[in-house]
Design an enzyme around this catalytic site. Structure first.
Site: not given
Length: 339
Positions: A103, A129
């Site tokens: 984060e 992906c």
């Protein structure tokens, strides 16, 4: 339609799609040289990367260029190419697999780098992906329901760290040919970035309509490919079989007859073996399948938009394009466009 993961849009388009090439060329020969201690100890030999994967080179960002900076480069290009004022963008989504931290999100850095307004939401969407294709679908749904006017989707991938870690590990005494097989996919990865600006087709002359698509999941295969910046361990043969089977399932569930004669098929760029297998199982014309993996490697979620952007000069208004993405997990997504 929503109950079976199929979707269709009435007025959604890709207004601009961009690709940014990482500047440093990393040839398979150069990687072979770095792996020479490993080759000398095992039955493996130089040339295996290009012979098995069909990848002659891949790219790398200069040391110090972050994944977010790479994503922002492509995002800036897409905004400029679209001609849209950035104040109209209501959401930026970063779909990058490569992350430098837990984060805050990568999207906040991209948002800041692009000078987007405080009214522009920003967050990450991760799905291996397939993330970029998922984000196009999400963007279209939010625009079509009137929540937003424009959404920017970005992706930046970098491979310097995973290449260095994998090569160092393979060169350690005690590593075997089986270790190369398990980590082979790591050495096929390439760096690059891509972005797409999504908006309404009716309000953007010359934009490329997003017509419909579908998603399918086979999560029983979630352990076949597990990756981090340290390594990516893959059961290559099992992943190939499961991935092509899932793609065939998605293809058969769709109205495949209408997709049998597309002008271009933009497949996820993995390797020569994977591409040939996908072409065979779908029964499509290989001449209509552009390939970027021989020069750029597998760029994860950036691969489909990157290949689409580099193939744009082959397309004319009205051409039909089918994008097919597959993500570790496994998940598959198909996206039909009209150029």
């Amino acid at each position: 339609m929503s109950g079976n993961a199929n979707f269709a849009f009435d007025d959604i388009a890709i207004v601009a799609v961009s690709a940014c090439e990482a500047p440093e060329v990393v040839t398979s020969e150069a990687m072979d040289e770095r792996l020479s201690p490993f080759y000398q100890r095992t039955s493996a030999h130089a040339g295996i990367l290009s012979a098995l994967a069909g990848i002659e080179q891949r790219r790398a960002w200069p040391a110090g260029v972050s994944f977010m900076e790479a994503a922002a480069l492509a995002g800036e290009k897409a905004i400029i190419d679209s001609g849209i004022d950035r104040s109209q963008i209501g959401l930026v989504i970063d779909t990058s697999v490569c992350r430098e931290r837990l984060e805050p999100s990568s999207a906040v850095t991209v948002h800041n780098a692009l000078g987007l307004p405080s009214t522009c939401m920003n967050y990450d969407l991760g799905n291996a992906c397939l993330g970029f294709v998922n984000a196009i679908h999400l963007a279209g749904a939010m625009i079509e329901t009137g929540q937003l006017d424009y959404v920017l989707v970005v992706d930046g991938e970098g491979t310097r760290q995973i290449h260095d870690n994998t090569i160092s590990r393979l060169n350690e005494p005690g590593s075997t040919f089986d270790d190369l097989v398990e980590n082979f996919a790591s050495l096929t990865l390439g760096s690059g970035s891509a972005a797409a600006l999504v908006g309404r087709h009716s309000q953007n002359p010359g934009s490329h309509q997003v017509v419909r698509g579908l998603f399918r999941a086979a999560t029983e295969y979630h352990e076949l490919c597990v990756g981090s910046l340290q390594s990516m361990k893959t059961d290559t043969a099992a992943l190939l079989d499961a991935g092509t089977s899932l793609a065939k399932l998605a293809w058969d569930d769709a109205n495949k007859d209408e997709w049998q004669d597309m002008d271009l098929y933009v497949l996820h760029q993995v390797s020569k073996v994977h591409t040939e297998a996908m072409i065979e199982v779908l029964g499509i014309d290989p001449a209509r399948v552009p390939m970027t993996f021989p020069r750029f490697g597998n760029m994860g979620p950036a691969a489909v938009p990157f290949t689409l952007a580099l193939s744009a000069d082959q397309l004319s208004a009205g051409d039909r394009v089918l994008c097919l993405g597959i993500g570790s997990g496994l998940n598959a997504g198909l996206l039909e466009l009209v150029w």
